[in-house]
Write a protein that holds these residues in place. Sequence first.
Motif, PDB file in Angstrom:
ATOM      1  N   GLU A 108       0.841  -1.399  -0.076  1.00 50.98           N
ATOM      2  CA  GLU A 108       0.103   0.072  -0.017  1.00 50.98           C
ATOM      3  C   GLU A 108       0.985   1.319   0.236  1.00 50.98           C
ATOM      4  N   THR A 109       2.116   1.422   0.762  1.00 47.45           N
ATOM      5  CA  THR A 109       2.948   2.307   0.707  1.00 47.45           C
ATOM      6  C   THR A 109       3.475   2.507  -0.616  1.00 47.45           C
TER       7      THR A 109
ATOM      8  N   GLU B 238       2.096   1.901  -3.504  1.00 49.11           N
ATOM      9  CA  GLU B 238       1.104   2.375  -4.469  1.00 49.11           C
ATOM     10  C   GLU B 238       1.014   3.695  -4.130  1.00 49.11           C
ATOM     11  N   LYS B 239       1.167   4.235  -2.978  1.00 48.96           N
ATOM     12  CA  LYS B 239       0.852   5.759  -2.650  1.00 48.96           C
ATOM     13  C   LYS B 239       2.126   6.623  -3.264  1.00 48.96           C
ATOM     14  N   GLY B 240       3.174   5.890  -3.736  1.00 49.66           N
ATOM     15  CA  GLY B 240       4.553   6.613  -3.707  1.00 49.66           C
ATOM     16  C   GLY B 240       5.153   6.778  -2.944  1.00 49.66           C
ATOM     17  N   ASN B 241       5.228   6.450  -1.736  1.00 49.78           N
ATOM     18  CA  ASN B 241       6.024   6.892  -0.504  1.00 49.78           C
ATOM     19  C   ASN B 241       7.191   6.204  -0.436  1.00 49.78           C
TER      20      ASN B 241
END
Length: 216
Positions: A54-55, A57-60
Amino acid sequence: MNHEEVKKTAAESIIDADEAKAFGLIDQILKLEDKEWITILCEGFSDGNRLVGETFEKGNISLPELIYCSEVMKNVMDRIIKRVDSIPVETTGKILIATVEGDVHDIGKGIVASALKLAGFEVIDLGREVPVQTIVEAAERCGADIIGSSALLTSTLSEQKKLEMLLRDLGIRQKYKTMVGGAPCTARWAKKIGADAYSEDAIEAVRIAKELLKKK
C-alpha cells in the motif's frame, strides 16, 4: 508477548526489511510449539507485507525498497513453511491450492497454505501461474476435497471464473468445494462466478475450509 505484540513486531520487521528481527521472532515463537502462535505470526508478517504494498502504491517508497521488503518476506515465509512441514498433524481433509495463470504472487497463498496445514489439512500447493486445466487435472489426480485459487491482480480474476466454468463443463463441479481469495476478490465476486466461498485472510480460510468440509 501477547498475540497483538507478536503481530505488530512481525509486521514491523517486514516494513523495515529487518530480516534479523524477523528471524529472531520466528525462532522465539517456534520454541512454543503452538500452532495458534505460528498462525498469529504468519498473520503479522502478512499485515506488514500488505502495508508495504500500500505504501508503494501511494508513492512513499521506491521500487528497490519494495523489492527488498518482498525478498525479506519471501525468506521469512520459506523459514516458517519448512518448520510447518515438519510438524506432524492428523489430516482431516485435502485441499489443493494455487495462484492462477498470469499471476506471480504467491506469498499470501503460502501463508494460507501454512495455516491450513497447521489446522490439519493435507495441502497440495501447485505454486503460482497455474493454468486452470492443470488445477483441475491435479484435483482429479489427488482426490482433493476443496480447490482454492488465489488471484492478486484484477486482470487475473477471470481465471477463477474460468476454473468454475471448466469444472461445470466437465460435469465434475459437484465433486469439489471451491474457495477464492486475493486482494481484488470479494464475497460478491465469489457468488457471481459460482464459487462456494471467499476468504479474506489465512485465519478465515481455515474456518471456512472446515465448514466446507462438513458440507461436502
